[in-house]
Design an enzyme around this catalytic site. Structure first.
Site, mmCIF file in Angstrom:
data_model
loop_
_atom_site.group_PDB
_atom_site.id
_atom_site.type_symbol
_atom_site.label_atom_id
_atom_site.label_comp_id
_atom_site.label_asym_id
_atom_site.label_seq_id
_atom_site.Cartn_x
_atom_site.Cartn_y
_atom_site.Cartn_z
ATOM 1 N N LYS A 1 -44.653 -6.310 0.705
ATOM 2 C CA LYS A 1 -43.394 -6.059 -0.009
ATOM 3 C C LYS A 1 -43.642 -5.398 -1.363
ATOM 4 C CE LYS A 1 -39.013 -6.281 -0.660
ATOM 5 N NZ LYS A 1 -38.268 -5.271 0.052
ATOM 6 N N TRP B 1 -27.031 -15.851 -11.868
ATOM 7 C CA TRP B 1 -27.622 -14.546 -12.146
ATOM 8 C C TRP B 1 -26.718 -13.918 -13.201
ATOM 9 C CZ3 TRP B 1 -30.507 -11.223 -8.170
ATOM 10 C CH2 TRP B 1 -31.042 -10.106 -8.797
ATOM 11 N N GLU C 1 -41.681 3.644 8.900
ATOM 12 C CA GLU C 1 -42.182 2.382 8.361
ATOM 13 C C GLU C 1 -42.010 1.225 9.347
ATOM 14 O OE1 GLU C 1 -39.853 1.202 4.995
ATOM 15 O OE2 GLU C 1 -41.357 -0.195 4.265
ATOM 16 N N ARG D 1 -31.278 -15.720 -3.039
ATOM 17 C CA ARG D 1 -30.251 -14.827 -3.584
ATOM 18 C C ARG D 1 -30.631 -14.298 -4.970
ATOM 19 N NH1 ARG D 1 -25.529 -14.843 -1.040
ATOM 20 N NH2 ARG D 1 -24.331 -14.365 -2.908
ATOM 21 N N GLU E 1 -35.161 9.188 2.896
ATOM 22 C CA GLU E 1 -35.099 7.733 3.020
ATOM 23 C C GLU E 1 -34.968 7.317 4.492
ATOM 24 O OE1 GLU E 1 -35.883 5.347 1.366
ATOM 25 O OE2 GLU E 1 -34.830 3.630 2.202
ATOM 26 N N CYS F 1 -25.030 -15.534 -7.502
ATOM 27 C CA CYS F 1 -25.286 -16.917 -7.882
ATOM 28 C C CYS F 1 -25.164 -17.828 -6.662
ATOM 29 C CB CYS F 1 -24.286 -17.353 -8.938
ATOM 30 S SG CYS F 1 -24.055 -16.156 -10.251
ATOM 31 N N HIS G 1 -39.119 28.397 7.423
ATOM 32 C CA HIS G 1 -40.433 28.730 6.848
ATOM 33 C C HIS G 1 -41.551 27.953 7.528
ATOM 34 C CE1 HIS G 1 -38.348 31.070 3.858
ATOM 35 N NE2 HIS G 1 -37.572 30.021 3.622
ATOM 36 N N LYS H 1 -37.708 5.042 6.510
ATOM 37 C CA LYS H 1 -37.359 3.788 7.198
ATOM 38 C C LYS H 1 -37.834 3.848 8.644
ATOM 39 C CE LYS H 1 -36.662 1.675 4.507
ATOM 40 N NZ LYS H 1 -36.319 1.740 3.106
ATOM 41 N N ASN I 1 -19.199 -18.520 -8.860
ATOM 42 C CA ASN I 1 -19.905 -17.309 -8.419
ATOM 43 C C ASN I 1 -18.951 -16.136 -8.561
ATOM 44 O OD1 ASN I 1 -21.984 -18.885 -7.662
ATOM 45 N ND2 ASN I 1 -21.919 -18.389 -5.486
ATOM 46 N N GLY I 2 -19.483 -14.962 -8.887
ATOM 47 C CA GLY I 2 -18.627 -13.783 -8.949
ATOM 48 C C GLY I 2 -18.248 -13.455 -10.375
HETATM 49 C C1 F6R Z 1 -39.833 1.179 1.755
HETATM 50 C C2 F6R Z 1 -40.254 0.386 0.604
HETATM 51 C C3 F6R Z 1 -41.251 0.953 -0.327
HETATM 52 C C4 F6R Z 1 -40.915 0.606 -1.778
HETATM 53 C C5 F6R Z 1 -42.052 1.046 -2.700
HETATM 54 C C6 F6R Z 1 -41.706 0.818 -4.150
HETATM 55 O O1 F6R Z 1 -38.891 0.535 2.531
HETATM 56 O O2 F6R Z 1 -39.830 -0.725 0.439
HETATM 57 O O3 F6R Z 1 -41.366 2.329 -0.167
HETATM 58 O O4 F6R Z 1 -39.730 1.234 -2.127
HETATM 59 O O5 F6R Z 1 -43.213 0.335 -2.371
HETATM 60 O O6 F6R Z 1 -41.463 -0.523 -4.407
HETATM 61 P P1 F6R Z 1 -40.768 -0.995 -5.742
HETATM 62 O O7 F6R Z 1 -39.345 -0.517 -5.700
HETATM 63 O O8 F6R Z 1 -40.864 -2.481 -5.733
HETATM 64 O O9 F6R Z 1 -41.523 -0.358 -6.864
#
Ligand code: F6R
Length: 622
Positions: free
Chosen positions: A617, A85, A502, A27, A495, A2, A518, A499, A111-112
């Site tokens: 995003k 939130w 990417e 946030r 993961e 929040c 293999h 990262k 908040n919290g």
């Molecule tokens: C990697 C990344 C993407 C998302 C993917 C799914 O850092 O951000 O691989 O994880 O596009 O996105 P959501 O979770 O929004 O369905």
């Protein structure tokens, strides 16, 4: 996650407060509200949804002339505002802050989480207090009312002493038209000192346009704010000696949005303790019980559940893989994991005894939504695990488990990943408990471990960051990274490798270490850094043998190991330690050095980590 903003000074403050809330929108929130004190009278307006709705509600109050928020004469020069939130209580206007006491003379924003809210509410109700919301926060207004004897600071101090949990709150009283009083325990609180005016907020961006001179309030402190400044006392009522130094914020507005970090991604990496704490704390309010009563799943369905299928993309898929281990280990339910863009184009066999979980932080990823819809059409029960209220996934799913990571600005998912992982742990424990699938002592022990994870995340980030930067420097020119892991370490490798590619554009591969012989072993030579996730697990000795094979081919091994385990450091070139915890929980810590490694390699190569090329995003196209 929040947001709090308060003002006392000489200017009309309604718009200043709403502008402050806008700066805290990042946030995340689901409702908002404002209280203004003028002429000995407090008016409050609350609205569900975004700040446009609050603005509209404030405008309506203007027109009616009975809300008084805009028409109060003279206009209010003291007030409190909040973005909420939801944690305790649904997303409704009544549950939005500010909250008042029985006589509407006190208003508070918080908040919290207040952990002992149920017990306090019972006491206060017995004393005759009447509540108008389902929130834990409203308790604070009534506690202040209970303790109030003309001295607001003293009443806030006494109320503060009654609370347990983690929170920061601010209060005002209609008898004190020039004073706000706030207190902090583990949630941020900052005073902004202007010229004849003072702000109080949960983050600096809320008032940075108005002033750069700040006082940082520490845990256990109560601050009384007037137009002339602020006086801080400790929880026993003693004035600070020496008084707190005033600090000058040097960031520009853009840097302020990044909380003083050079990038959103680094800021969000550092927000992970909060993101995970917000996701788990109120769902683990007791010592032996996971509370997911928010899930719309009948006990009978949960007991008879035949199978779980998890569908997701990218980083969310990796969180699902970790979830699979947790659910199978603790709840003994078979879990299938599928990439959403594959699942949706197969003819999946799925039906009414299956629970299909779509994990998507944005709640808008087209492939995940399509996979969820397909499962739904075939009769399966569908759950969304998402960070965004009101997103398409929440509307399509039968039930929703929210992560509470706040808005993530960096394209690369970091804090949403650890929050998703935490949510999957909660789900695994809840299923185990609901189906009596695992001994209660074991569930209790994991709950205790899980509660300690936010502070272990903070410790990990702090302790490894410098070393990771040094390791990144020594590998920044490499043309390829290989990631190896086994068992629950494998999703961490996937993961970490995602990262790295990417944001640094360096090719990577992530492999189950047992598969090395293999084929991929052919890739290894002196030029290949190999990142091995070798945290404690029942098969650690197997990964140690794999590390030895890698070293025998001359490759540099960067290992992630558990503190207290020296065997890994003996076989690796560089070892980064993370705190010990139960092996199923280890991934949420092990991933942190890998996020930082990718981050620093990319930054050392001068890349824009917040907005990598070719990526958005949210992937909403099919
Ligand atoms: C990697 C990344 C993407 C998302 C993917 C799914 O850092 O951000 O691989 O994880 O596009 O996105 P959501 O979770 O929004 O369905």
């Amino acid at each position: 996650m929040c947001g709090i903003v308060g003002y006392v000074g000489g200017r009309p403050c309604r718009d200043l407060l709403i502008a402050g809330l806008e700066k805290l929108e990042y946030r995340g929130y689901d409702s908002a509200g404002i209280s203004l004190l003028s002429d000995g009278h407090i008016d409050s307006v609350r609205a569900v949804g975004n700040l446009a709705n609050l603005r509209a509600a404030v405008g309506l109050a203007d027109e009616d002339g009975d809300g008084g928020v805009a028409v109060a004469a003279p206009p209010a020069t003291i007030g409190l505002a909040h973005t909420r939130w939801a944690t305790h209580g649904r997303v409704t206007e009544e549950n939005a802050h500010p909250h008042g006491d029985c006589q509407d003379r006190i208003q508070i924003v918080l908040n919290g989480i207040v952990e002992n809210h149920a017990e306090l509410r019972r006491q206060l109700e017995d004393e005759g207090h009447r509540f108008s919301s389902e929130t834990d926060a409203e308790i604070v207004a009534h506690l202040i009312e209970r303790h109030y004897e003309q001295d607001l600071t003293e009443a806030v101090r006494a109320a503060f002493g009654d609370l347990r949990g983690h929170y920061a709150f601010a209060a005002m009283h209609s008898d004190h038209p020039g004073t706000l009083v706030a207190a902090r325990h583990e949630c941020p609180l900052i005073v902004g000192l202007g010229d004849g005016e003072t702000f109080i907020a949960s983050a600096i961006p809320a008032f940075l346009r108005e002033t750069r001179r700040v006082l940082l309030i520490e845990n256990g402190e109560i601050v009384t704010v007037t137009a002339d400044g602020a006086v801080i006392i400790d929880a026993s009522g003693n004035a600070l000696d020496p008084p707190r130094d005033i600090e000058e914020v040097t960031w520009d507005e853009e840097a302020a949005e990044k909380g003083g970090f050079p990038t959103f991604m680094l800021k969000e990496i550092h927000e992970q303790p909060d993101a995970v704490a917000e996701t788990i704390t109120d769902r683990l309010s007791g010592i032996d019980h996971v509370d997911l009563s928010e899930l719309d799943l009948e006990p009978e369905f949960v007991r008879n559940l035949r199978r779980i299928v998890i569908v997701a993309c990218g980083t969310s898929y990796h969180a699902g893989l970790i979830g699979r281990y947790a659910i199978e280990q603790w709840a003994r339910i078979p879990v299938e994991m599928d990439i959403a863009s594959e699942y949706r184009y197969r003819e999946p066999v799925v039906g009414p005894d299956d629970l299909v979980i779509g994990i998507t932080q944005s709640g808008e990823t087209a492939d995940t939504l399509a996979a969820m819809r397909l499962a739904s059409e075939r009769g399966a029960r569908v759950m969304a695990v998402t960070n965004v209220m009101g997103s398409q996934a929440t509307r399509d799913a039968d039930t929703v488990l929210y992560t509470r990571a706040g808005l993530e600005m960096g394209v690369a998912a970091t804090k949403t990943f650890t929050a998703q992982t935490a949510a999957m742990y909660l789900l695994g424990l809840w299923l185990a408990q609901s189906r009596d699938a695992w001994p209660q002592e074991q569930i209790t022990a994991i709950i205790a471990e899980l509660k300690g994870i936010p502070s272990k995340i903070a410790t990990t980030i702090e302790s490894v960051e410098e070393r990771v930067r040094a390791i990144a420097r020594s590998h920044q020119d490499r043309r390829f990274f290989l990631y190896l892991g086994r068992n629950i370490g494998l999703p961490v490798c996937l993961e970490g490798a995602l990262k790295m590619k990417e944001i640094s554009y360096i090719p990577t591969d992530a492999y189950a270490a047992g598969e090395m012989k293999h084929g991929p072993i052919a890739l290894l030579d002196e030029s290949t850094p190999v990142v091995c996730v070798a945290t404690n697990s029942p098969i650690l000795d197997k990964i140690l043998s794999n590390v030895a094979e890698v070293r025998a081919r001359g490759a540099d091994v960067i290992a992630i190991a558990t503190e207290g385990n020296d065997d890994v450091a003996e076989v690796a070139d560089q070892t980064l330690h993370v705190p010990a915890t139960d092996w199923v929980l280890q991934p949420i810590l092990a991933v942190l050095p890998l996020q930082l490694l990718a981050y620093h390699v990319a930054r050392l190569n001068g890349l824009n980590v917040d907005q990598p090329r070719n990526l958005a995003k949210t992937v909403t196209v099919e």
